[in-house]
Structures are given as structure tokens and as C-alpha cells.
Design a protein around this motif. Structure first.
Motif, short mmCIF file in Angstrom:
data_model
loop_
_atom_site.label_atom_id
_atom_site.label_comp_id
_atom_site.label_asym_id
_atom_site.label_seq_id
_atom_site.Cartn_x
_atom_site.Cartn_y
_atom_site.Cartn_z
N LYS A 245 0.79 -1.23 0.00
CA LYS A 245 0.00 0.00 0.00
C LYS A 245 0.83 1.28 0.00
N PRO A 246 1.90 1.38 0.79
CA PRO A 246 2.63 2.66 0.79
C PRO A 246 3.56 2.86 -0.40
N ASN A 247 3.78 1.80 -1.20
CA ASN A 247 4.80 1.89 -2.24
C ASN A 247 4.30 1.75 -3.68
N ILE A 248 3.29 0.92 -3.90
CA ILE A 248 2.92 0.54 -5.27
C ILE A 248 2.56 1.74 -6.13
N ILE A 249 1.79 2.68 -5.61
CA ILE A 249 1.33 3.82 -6.40
C ILE A 249 2.42 4.88 -6.53
N ARG A 250 3.11 5.17 -5.46
CA ARG A 250 4.14 6.23 -5.48
C ARG A 250 5.22 5.92 -6.50
N TYR A 251 5.74 4.70 -6.47
CA TYR A 251 6.80 4.34 -7.42
C TYR A 251 6.25 4.22 -8.84
N TRP A 252 4.99 3.83 -8.96
CA TRP A 252 4.38 3.73 -10.29
C TRP A 252 4.36 5.09 -10.98
N VAL A 253 3.93 6.11 -10.25
CA VAL A 253 3.86 7.44 -10.85
C VAL A 253 5.25 8.04 -11.02
N ASP A 254 6.20 7.67 -10.16
CA ASP A 254 7.59 8.07 -10.39
C ASP A 254 8.06 7.56 -11.75
N HIS A 255 7.78 6.28 -12.02
CA HIS A 255 8.16 5.68 -13.31
C HIS A 255 7.46 6.38 -14.47
N LEU A 256 6.17 6.66 -14.31
CA LEU A 256 5.41 7.33 -15.37
C LEU A 256 6.00 8.70 -15.68
N GLN A 257 6.33 9.45 -14.65
CA GLN A 257 6.92 10.77 -14.87
C GLN A 257 8.27 10.67 -15.56
N TYR A 258 9.05 9.68 -15.17
CA TYR A 258 10.35 9.45 -15.82
C TYR A 258 10.18 9.20 -17.32
N CYS A 259 9.20 8.37 -17.68
CA CYS A 259 8.96 8.06 -19.09
C CYS A 259 8.53 9.29 -19.87
N MET A 260 7.65 10.07 -19.28
CA MET A 260 7.14 11.25 -19.99
C MET A 260 8.26 12.27 -20.21
N GLU A 261 9.16 12.39 -19.24
CA GLU A 261 10.28 13.33 -19.39
C GLU A 261 11.29 12.78 -20.40
N LYS A 262 11.59 11.49 -20.33
CA LYS A 262 12.59 10.90 -21.24
C LYS A 262 12.17 11.03 -22.69
N TYR A 263 10.87 10.81 -22.96
CA TYR A 263 10.39 10.82 -24.34
C TYR A 263 9.67 12.12 -24.70
N ASP A 264 9.76 13.10 -23.79
CA ASP A 264 9.16 14.42 -24.04
C ASP A 264 7.70 14.27 -24.47
N LEU A 265 6.95 13.49 -23.72
CA LEU A 265 5.55 13.23 -24.03
C LEU A 265 4.65 14.25 -23.35
N ASN A 266 3.87 14.94 -24.14
CA ASN A 266 2.88 15.87 -23.60
C ASN A 266 1.63 15.08 -23.26
#
Length: 356
Positions: A245-266
Motif C-alpha cells: 500500500k505505501p509503495n505501489i502507487i508512489r513508485y508507479w507514478v515516479d516511473h510514469l513521470q520518468y517516461c514522460m520526461e525521457k520521451y518528451d511526451l505531452n
């Protein structure tokens, strides 16, 4: 559900109603009959879904690569992909089996994708399939329940094991990858596939064939005596929900943000988001975290079929994409994000597709 899975110690589960209320799943599928006999092996489920990739259900002779994903193979050896290929009986080909939990689907997809993208092959199949229900049968829990009662300890299965019996479903899905788009119907161009593991930071959360030691590492089934394997239900799937519960969502959105920044996705350019969630409880939690971080991926863009087909782990994301495809909503140049978490030891994957 317990007509198929059975009653532990002849008593209805104490957690079933709570789990079903939280996960929001209304229907699901088991490769079992009411006598608790398996109707299809995992390899057979995979094979049937692969056949349905083709209009006449005849697998052509021009497939170069078969990449198979599952968290529940029928055997330890040989590989799951070998068993699926054995059922196909069409031609020699290159095989890959990915192991783990939900993210195995994107691992297999990336192998197939990279093979075609590199020009080494022209067509590849990515298969994902799960046969969890036989491991959830009451017979796999009764010895531990009885053993705990005899030694005067309170069975802890309600939280660490029994609740998972009402989360998982059986099923399979498959994807055909090619160096050219389909001449009939919609194709999906893979723009990129990105995966991240946080196992270097976080301990094991979901496991099977092992027990957690006090130091947080796993004790393998190989270290147990034969009777202990039964008494302690070592071969059933387990999950530490206190860690989840304390980790699954936080790290998931960390990963999502990383992807969007890496590929410059709007995010405004994304038309659809398909999140693979184990329950509707986490669907809401994921939406809250994305909104909190001011990412423009609101639930008005989301698509899920979890409540209708259940959580089929690695096979879920492609099954959802298939249902979205069949909904008639998609149009050329639509962008689709596939989001897949894995709580085995916290890994995540994201795929960007363009409709063609």
C-alpha cells in the motif's frame, strides 16, 4: 467462486466479502470445472489465444519469434514458450520465456518488438497467459490451516494468502508484431517501451514457492523439508499488503513521470490510458496520485475491463487493449498509454502506441 475454488476447512472465507467489495470485480473466468478439475493447461490457454490472432485460426508459417509471458507456468522445466510452441506445430522458430508477475507481458513484448525493429525478424508473436486458479484451490491451504489450529496459533492466511484467492483469474491474450501494418483493420505502432525496476530500493512484496525471512529476504522452497512445503503452504502465492500500500502507487507514478520526461511526451497528446490494476481500489489511488502531481491524464481518458474479466495478471493489458479496439472508439493517430505495474519486487512498464 468457492464452488470452484472450494471451502477451506469446510467454512466460507472470512475475507471474501471484504476483498470483493474493495476490488470491484463483478465477474471472472477459471479454467476449472465445479469438480475442481483443470479444463485447460496454461500452455493450452496461450495456444488458443494465439490462434485467434488469425481470421481462420490457422497460424501461418512466417512467424520468426515466439515470446511467451506468464507467472504461472505448468512446470518448472522446460520453458513455457517451449510448451506453447509444441502445441503450435507449425515451424521452427526462436523462443523466449519471461518469468515474474504482471510485467512479464511487456518484457515479452519488448523482446518481440526489438527483434522486428532490428530487422532480424519480420513477424513475431507475444503471448501472455495465466492459470492461477489451481494454486488457489482449498486443498492447497487446508493442511496449513489444520496445522496452525493444532499447534495453537492463529492462521494468518486471511491476510497473507486467502485474500489473493479472490483477486486472480485465468486467461490469455496475444499480440502479433510485424514490420508492416495490417492490410485489414486497425494496427498499433509501438512508439516506445520503457521498464524500470526498483528492487534495489524495495524488498520482495509478492512471491510463490518461498517464505519471507526475518531479514526480508526469501527462503526458497528448496530449503524446506517435504512436509513443511505442505504444512506451510509454501507453494501458494503470497503478498505482503503492508508493504504494497505505501509503495505501489508512489513508485508507479515516479516511473510514469520518468517516461514522460525521457520521451518528451505531452500528456495532452494522449487520447487513452489503459492502467493494469489488480483492483478498483488501486484504480482510484492511482488517479489521485496522478492528479496530485498535476499530470494531465485524468480518468476521462482511462479504459479498463477489470470488473468484467477480472485480474488475469500478465494477460490483462493486452486483453484490455483488445476490448478497447473492439469498442469502435479508436481513430487514426490516437495515442494510447499502456501502464503495467508488478508488485513482485516493484517493477513498472509503460508503452506508447499510435493507432494506424
Amino acid at each position: 467462486m468457492e464452488q470452484y475454488l472450494g471451502l477451506i476447512n469446510s467454512k466460507p472465507s472470512r475475507v471474501r466479502r471484504i476483498v470483493l467489495k474493495q476490488n470491484g470485480i463483478k465477474s471472472r473466468y477459471y479454467a476449472l470445472d465445479k469438480n475442481r478439475k483443470i479444463t485447460h493447461s496454461n500452455a493450452e490457454l496461450a495456444f488458443l489465444s494465439i490462434k485467434r490472432l488469425f481470421p481462420d485460426e490457422k497460424i501461418p508459417d512466417d512467424i520468426d519469434v515466439l515470446a511467451c509471458a506468464t507467472g504461472n507456468p505448468d512446470q518448472l522445466l522446460p520453458s513455457h514458450a517451449s510448451m506453447v510452441h509444441g502445441l503450435m506445430k507449425n515451424r521452427p522458430m526462436e523462443l523466449y520465456s519471461t518469468s515474474g508477475v504482471c510485467l512479464t507481458c511487456l518484457q515479452a513484448l519488448k523482446v518481440a518488438y526489438m527483434s522486428v525493429l532490428s530487422g532480424i525478424s519480420s513477424k513475431a508473436i507475444c503471448s501472455s497467459s495465466e492459470l492461477a486458479s489451481p494454486t488457489l484451490l482449498s486443498k492447497n491451504y487446508e493442511e496449513e490451516y489444520e496445522h496452525c489450529t493444532q499447534v495453537g496459533t492463529d492462521p494468518y492466511m486471511a491476510f497473507e494468502k486467502d485474500f489473493l484467492r479472490f483477486m486472480l483469474s485465468d486467461g490469455a491474450s496475444a499480440v502479433l508484431l510485424s514490420d508492416r501494418k495490417s492490410e485489414t483493420g486497425i494496427s498499433f505502432k509501438i512508439e516506445w517501451i520503457e521498464m524500470t525496476s526498483y528492487a534495489h530500493e524495495l524488498p520482495t512484496c509478492m512471491f510463490m514457492g518461498a517464505e519471507l525471512r526475518e531479514d526480508g529476504e526469501l527462503k526458497s522452497w528448496k530449503e524446506f523439508e517435504s512436509q513443511e512445503l505442505v504444512n506451510r503452504s509454501v507453494l501458494t502465492v503470497k503478498q505482503d499488503i503492508r508493504l504494497l500500500k505505501p509503495n505501489i502507487i508512489r513508485y508507479w507514478v515516479d516511473h510514469l513521470q520518468y517516461c514522460m520526461e525521457k520521451y518528451d511526451l505531452n500528456p495532452a497528446d494522449v487520447n487513452y490510458v489503459i492502467p493494469h490494476v489488480s483492483s478498483m481500489f488501486f484504480y482510484g489511488k492511482l488517479a489521485e496520485e496522478i492528479e496530485t502531481r498535476n499530470i494531465d491524464l485524468g480518468t476521462n481518458k482511462w479504459f479498463t475491463n477489470l470488473t468484467e474479466i477480472g485480474n488475469i495478471a500478465s494477460a490483462s493489458i493486452f486483453a484490455a487493449l483488445d476490448d478497447l479496439n473492439n469498442s469502435g472508439r479508436l481513430k487514426a493517430n490516437d495515442k494510447i498509454l499502456l501502464l503495467v505495474p508488478e508488485n513482485g519486487r516493484f517493477s513498472y512498464g509503460t508503452v506508447l502506441l499510435t493507432v494506424q
